[in-house]
Design a protein around this motif. Structure first.
Motif, short mmCIF file in Angstrom:
data_model
loop_
_atom_site.label_atom_id
_atom_site.label_comp_id
_atom_site.label_asym_id
_atom_site.label_seq_id
_atom_site.Cartn_x
_atom_site.Cartn_y
_atom_site.Cartn_z
N MET A 1 0.85 -1.20 0.00
CA MET A 1 0.00 0.00 0.00
C MET A 1 0.88 1.25 0.00
SD MET A 1 -2.87 1.11 2.81
CE MET A 1 -3.64 2.72 2.76
N ALA A 2 0.59 2.23 -0.85
CA ALA A 2 1.39 3.43 -0.96
C ALA A 2 1.13 4.36 0.21
CB ALA A 2 1.07 4.15 -2.27
N LEU A 3 2.14 5.18 0.53
CA LEU A 3 2.02 6.14 1.60
C LEU A 3 0.91 7.14 1.28
CD1 LEU A 3 3.50 7.07 4.29
CD2 LEU A 3 4.60 8.78 2.85
N GLN A 4 0.02 7.37 2.25
CA GLN A 4 -1.09 8.31 2.07
C GLN A 4 -1.12 9.30 3.22
OE1 GLN A 4 -4.76 6.00 1.58
NE2 GLN A 4 -4.97 6.94 -0.42
N ILE A 5 -1.29 10.58 2.89
CA ILE A 5 -1.39 11.61 3.91
C ILE A 5 -2.73 12.33 3.74
CG2 ILE A 5 -0.41 13.74 4.85
CD1 ILE A 5 2.31 12.85 3.87
N ASN A 6 -3.62 12.17 4.72
CA ASN A 6 -4.88 12.92 4.75
C ASN A 6 -4.67 14.11 5.67
OD1 ASN A 6 -6.24 10.98 3.18
ND2 ASN A 6 -6.58 9.72 5.00
N ALA A 7 -4.81 15.32 5.16
CA ALA A 7 -4.52 16.52 5.94
C ALA A 7 -5.63 17.54 5.79
CB ALA A 7 -3.19 17.13 5.51
N THR A 8 -5.78 18.39 6.82
CA THR A 8 -6.81 19.42 6.80
C THR A 8 -6.40 20.63 5.97
OG1 THR A 8 -5.90 20.34 8.84
CG2 THR A 8 -7.69 18.76 9.06
N ASN A 9 -5.09 20.87 5.85
CA ASN A 9 -4.58 22.04 5.15
C ASN A 9 -3.83 21.57 3.90
OD1 ASN A 9 -2.95 24.29 4.30
ND2 ASN A 9 -3.23 25.20 6.32
N LEU A 19 9.29 14.33 6.49
CA LEU A 19 9.57 13.57 7.71
C LEU A 19 9.83 12.11 7.38
CD1 LEU A 19 6.85 15.23 9.97
CD2 LEU A 19 9.33 15.61 10.04
N PRO A 20 10.60 11.40 8.23
CA PRO A 20 11.04 10.02 7.93
C PRO A 20 9.97 8.98 8.24
CG PRO A 20 11.97 10.72 10.02
CD PRO A 20 11.21 11.90 9.49
N TRP A 21 8.94 8.89 7.41
CA TRP A 21 7.84 7.97 7.68
C TRP A 21 8.24 6.51 7.54
CZ3 TRP A 21 4.84 10.63 10.35
CH2 TRP A 21 4.49 11.93 10.02
N ASP A 22 9.40 6.24 6.95
CA ASP A 22 9.86 4.84 6.82
C ASP A 22 10.63 4.38 8.04
OD1 ASP A 22 11.97 6.56 6.36
OD2 ASP A 22 12.89 5.34 4.79
N ASP A 94 8.74 0.21 6.37
CA ASP A 94 10.13 0.47 6.68
C ASP A 94 11.01 0.22 5.45
OD1 ASP A 94 10.41 -2.28 6.43
OD2 ASP A 94 10.40 -2.64 8.59
N GLY A 95 12.32 0.33 5.62
CA GLY A 95 13.25 0.18 4.50
C GLY A 95 13.16 -1.17 3.82
N ALA A 96 12.75 -2.19 4.58
CA ALA A 96 12.65 -3.54 4.02
C ALA A 96 11.25 -3.84 3.49
CB ALA A 96 13.04 -4.57 5.09
N GLY A 97 10.37 -2.85 3.51
CA GLY A 97 9.01 -3.06 3.01
C GLY A 97 8.04 -3.57 4.05
N GLY A 98 8.49 -3.72 5.30
CA GLY A 98 7.60 -4.17 6.37
C GLY A 98 6.64 -3.08 6.80
N PRO A 99 5.43 -3.44 7.23
CA PRO A 99 4.42 -2.43 7.59
C PRO A 99 4.78 -1.71 8.90
CG PRO A 99 3.61 -4.63 8.10
CD PRO A 99 4.92 -4.82 7.39
#
Length: 411
Positions: A1-9, A19-22, A94-99
């Motif tokens: 699943m691709a990274l998703q950011i739901n934001a108000t602004n 930011l380092p989300w991985d 993460d870097g290895a593809g783990g959730p």
């Protein structure tokens, strides 16, 4: 699943992508973090910088993250003091593809502190009473709009200075539920949870030696129930007055205003024989003085700060020649209020060097300066003036208080 950011602004996603989300939140490098005091949480929580904003990032499962995000937005819409929800990030790996767990992002509440940071120096019982007052007001406000917190505690609350008192803000809405109206049982359940949670938190502080020796944790936990009960009764009770005594209704409304609440709607009903009148405040909104100050000056403050600033504004207006001239050319209150902001409030605040202000916002700083002027005037037995008070406050008070006003690095 691709990274998703739901934001108000719409500006936030671009800033948040940096930011380092991985990386698991617990392992984020120091270069991204902001050293602010954190309360106790069942989740991993970190403060980070996103552009010019400081944000709180909390790891939790996707469903509760999205649910809490929605509840915090609902509370904001209802005007309840709570942290601002900025977004939810899902699809982390993460870097290895783990959730990795999703995160909820909220805006850091400037000038606020978790209760444990406040207890790093033992709080006096009088200060603790003010914390209980603030928490009781928050719980009543939540219940008035139909929000059952489900986990009211000191740990789930942030406190901000408010002109000698404190304002409480909800931090954790994960267990909350929003209803059209709460039953008595739902309110009592919330209140009982608050009592148990607060007593437990204070017992923990007592065990660590951080609690004032005169404070009984169980009694203070019970105190929230008594304070809540008195406030709820005053805000919601039905009053029966003799017919013709309509000033009694006005007096009741003024008393609610003094508590910081507005009556937005009311029900008035005469008895069948016409000798009594029943009055019920149907909808009660908090922030009476906040709204009044905002309307007059554009300043957005806490309730007690607004009350104090309005008092100073009224005193200053009375000294102005165009306040109430007899020829009908009196300046409108809004005009005088903006003149006060321009000629008194802002210059006074700017006279205090920013590096000495610590965590105080402008309204709290102005309140402190007014308090210092009163103290010096009492000692001198005459009004020493605001300029002199500012000079003395900057040279004698702030250097000593700076360490307690600034946020500390978490241990």
């Amino acid at each position: 699943m691709a990274l998703q950011i739901n934001a108000t602004n719409p500006e936030h996603p671009a800033l948040l992508l940096e930011l380092p989300w991985d990386v698991p939140l617990e392992e984020w490098p120091q270069e991204y973090l902001v050293p602010l005091p954190r309360g106790i949480s069942r989740h991993v929580v970190r403060y980070a910088r996103a552009g010019d904003e400081v944000i709180a990032v909390k790891e939790l499962a996707e469903r509760p993250a999205l649910r809490e995000y929605g509840l915090l937005r609902d509370l904001d819409r209802l005007g309840i003091p709570a942290v601002d929800a900025l977004g939810v990030v899902t699809g982390r790996t993460d870097g290895a593809g783990g959730p990795l767990e999703p995160v909820l992002i909220t805006r850091h509440l400037g000038g606020s502190m978790p209760y444990r940071s406040m207890f790093e120096t033992t709080l006096r019982p009088a200060t603790m009473h003010r914390l209980m007052d603030a928490l009781a007001v928050l719980l009543v406000r939540l219940h008035l709009v139909g929000f059952a917190w489900g986990d009211c505690s000191l740990s789930n609350t942030l406190f901000r200075r408010d002109a000698g008192a404190y304002a409480a803000y909800l931090v954790d809405a994960e267990t909350g539920e929003l209803h059209p109206r709460l039953s008595v049982g739902q309110r009592e359940y919330d209140l009982d949870l608050a009592r148990v949670n607060i007593s437990g938190e204070l017992l923990d502080l007592e065990a660590s030696g951080a609690l004032h020796p005169s404070v009984d944790p169980v009694e203070f936990g019970t105190e929230i129930c008594a304070r809540y009960g008195r406030l709820w009764e005053e805000l919601t009770r039905t009053s029966v007055y003799p017919a013709g005594k309509y000033h009694y209704i006005e007096r009741r409304i003024r008393r609610l205003n003094d508590l910081g609440f507005d009556v937005a709607e009311m029900q008035i009903q005469s008895s069948s024989n016409g000798d009594t009148v029943t009055f019920v405040p149907k909808v009660v909104d908090a922030g009476h003085h906040q709204r009044q100050l905002l309307r007059l000056t554009g300043l957005d403050t806490e309730e007690n700060q607004a009350r104090r600033l309005l008092s100073d504004l009224e005193s200053w207006m009375a000294t102005q020649e165009d306040h109430a001239p007899g020829d009908g050319t009196a300046a409108r209150p809004e005009v005088l209020a903006h003149r006060w902001v321009r000629e008194v409030f802002r210059p006074t605040v700017r006279a205090v060097p920013p590096e000495l202000r610590g965590g105080m916002d402008a309204a709290e700083l102005y309140h402190q300066l007014l308090e210092h002027r009163w103290y010096l005037s009492e000692r001198a037995q005459h009004d020493i003036g605001l300029d002199t008070a500012v000079e003395d406050y900057v040279t004698t008070v702030l250097p000593k208080a700076r360490a307690t006003l600034e946020p500390t690095t978490p241990r």
